[in-house]
Design an enzyme around this catalytic site. Structure first.
Site, short mmCIF file in Angstrom:
data_model
loop_
_atom_site.label_atom_id
_atom_site.label_comp_id
_atom_site.label_asym_id
_atom_site.label_seq_id
_atom_site.Cartn_x
_atom_site.Cartn_y
_atom_site.Cartn_z
NE ARG A 185 1.41 24.26 55.67
CZ ARG A 185 1.84 24.93 54.61
NH1 ARG A 185 2.98 24.60 54.03
NH2 ARG A 185 1.13 25.92 54.12
CE LYS A 240 -6.46 25.72 58.60
NZ LYS A 240 -5.90 26.65 57.60
CD GLU A 280 -2.92 27.90 61.23
OE1 GLU A 280 -4.06 27.79 60.74
OE2 GLU A 280 -2.08 28.73 60.81
CE LYS A 317 -4.01 34.16 59.24
NZ LYS A 317 -3.48 33.85 57.91
CG ASP A 369 -0.45 32.81 59.18
OD1 ASP A 369 -1.46 32.30 59.71
OD2 ASP A 369 -0.52 33.66 58.28
CG ASP A 413 -7.89 29.12 58.81
OD1 ASP A 413 -7.91 28.80 57.60
OD2 ASP A 413 -6.85 29.11 59.49
CG ASP A 452 -4.47 31.30 61.33
OD1 ASP A 452 -3.67 31.41 62.28
OD2 ASP A 452 -4.12 31.10 60.16
#
Length: 463
Positions: free
Chosen positions: A316, A230, A314, A242, A312, A253, A235
């Protein structure tokens, strides 16, 4: 970016460093000459983990040194026990004096090298004051390679998003590919739609720096291993923004991509006899007028539709398109690594790397390897009865099931839907961050599960 290269000292002159378990410390002290015994007693040395003893010679130099190794119970509560004492040793070059077995010596030597890591891109850092001569009987070049791979992972995670956006992550992958003569192909921006990576495009399209899919290949013989990492370089949470406290560490992230690049470096530097592929969907999850929205329904590369119930969630989404591509090649093993869910942190904390796999042979290989290289992992269940939780009815899949239960499990089940041809798939939901200083692990980015995976590959892939 320049890579930290932790190495052993090359010298025939080094201070002996005795590793002293607490339960044999009294006998060891009794074996010293009288002046050294008195010095040790005055210093309060008792062989506890983190203790260091330095005995001076008549000229004010170092005659000998020792570090505590604690009790067996103490050693179960920590990792890299020799490294715990390094801050208390004076500057110099040391050589282990110990009857520890070779496997344990390798772990402690690796811990020493990892302790020398410094992130000095933005501010000068004091170099490590202590060096180690490679202990006899260990594979020193291999340990140096592993330490360099871990340093790469740490450097990538520690770099802020201002200098580690999707183009910078691509540059790091290209630099690695060039070093080891690997091929690399990158699909960027609207071209992602042309070649059917719609969810990678949807997540990254709101950012000024274009989303992309990085595809690196190395090796032309042996079993096929595909690593998917990933690469969400920052993010914000997207339109489901967030709060500030939750956004503070979001430079990490992309920790999954950093982990697979570090592992890839280890594999290539060691010349493992396999065919390696590394896939990284690199994006920023930003806020803009064209950001993807809650209640949007996206169609994935695999054709499965996904209802967006939280922008949030995202990671996956971008992994799903990359996993679908990986699955089309039907490798012998697919491994995904991602800083995916807060639920995983609640379940196992920051130190353990939770993983999902159904193949019991892989479980055995990984668990044994993790214990031998001090890289702890914890198996979590692909619990199929939870499948209905990720099925919203209006689409094939839900990216953020309501209720808050089993968040890491439902995320893993979501990803598994995109691996249908490849018989063996393993997913890691890592943290990628050391919240406070620990032996061999300074506060900041850290690799998790990669050394365990490296040690497990010969058994897992029959190399």
């Amino acid at each position: 970016m320049p890579l930290t290269q932790p190495t052993f000292a090359q010298t025939d002159t080094a201070t002996p460093l005795t590793i002293v378990p607490e339960d044999t410390c009294a006998d060891w002290l009794a074996s010293l000459d009288a002046p050294a015994q008195k010095w040790a007693e005055a210093s309060g040395f008792a062989g506890k983990i983190g203790q260091a003893l330095v005995v001076p010679d008549m000229d004010g130099g170092v005659q000998m040194a020792a570090v505590g190794y604690g009790t067996e119970a103490d050693r179960k509560r920590a990792r890299f026990h020799v490294a715990a004492a390094l801050p208390r040793l004076p500057a110099g070059i040391y050589a282990f004096h110990s009857d520890l077995d070779a496997e344990t010596l390798e772990t402690e030597a690796l811990g020493w090298l990892l302790s020398s890591y410094r992130f000095d891109r933005y501010a000068e850092q004091s170099p490590s004051r202590v060096q180690l001569v490679a202990p006899e009987g260990i594979d020193a070049p291999r340990i140096e390679i592993i330490a360099a791979g871990e340093a790469l992972t740490r450097d990538l995670i520690n770099t802020p998003a201002s200098d580690m956006g999707p183009p910078d992550l691509e540059a790091a992958a290209r630099e690695l590919a060039e070093e080891f003569s690997a091929s690399i192909d990158v699909t960027t921006g609207d071209d992602l739609l042309t070649v059917n990576f719609p969810m990678i495009h949807a997540v990254g399209r709101a950012a000024d720096r274009a989303p992309r899919l990085i595809d690196m290949r190395w090796g032309d013989a042996g079993p096929k291993l595909t690593l998917v990492g990933k690469g969400v370089c920052f993010d914000t949470g997207g339109l489901n923004l967030k709060p500030g406290a939750s956004m503070g560490l979001m430079k990490k992230d992309m920790g999954g991509s950093a982990a697979v690049l570090g592992l890839a470096r280890m594999i290539m530097a060691l010349g493992l006899p396999l065919q390696l592929r590394v896939l990284i969907p690199a994006v920023e999850n930003s806020v803009s007028s064209n950001a993807f929205r809650p209640q949007d329904i996206l169609t994935s590369r695999k054709g499965l539709t996904v209802e967006i119930n939280n922008t949030d969630a995202e990671g996956r989404l971008v992994l799903a398109d990359a996993l679908a591509l990986a699955d089309e090649d039907t490798p012998d093993l697919i491994v995904s690594m991602a800083t995916l869910t807060g639920a995983a942190r609640v379940a196992v904390g920051p130190d353990l790397a939770p993983y999902y796999v159904d193949d019991l042979q892989l479980v055995t290989a990984l668990e044994q390897a993790a214990a031998s290289v001090a890289d702890p992992v914890w198996r979590m269940p692909f619990h199929t009865p939870y499948e209905p939780m990720i099925e919203p009815g209006i689409a094939d899949l839900d990216n953020a099931p309501k209720g808050g239960f089993a968040g890491s499990i439902t995320a893993a089940l979501f990803l598994r839907r995109f691996v249908t041809k490849t018989p063996r798939y393993m997913h890691f939901d890592i943290y990628g961050w050391q919240p406070s200083d620990a032996p061999a692990r300074p506060k900041g980015g850290v690799g998790q599960g990669t050394r365990a995976l490296l040690a497990a590959l010969p058994t897992a892939l029959k190399l």
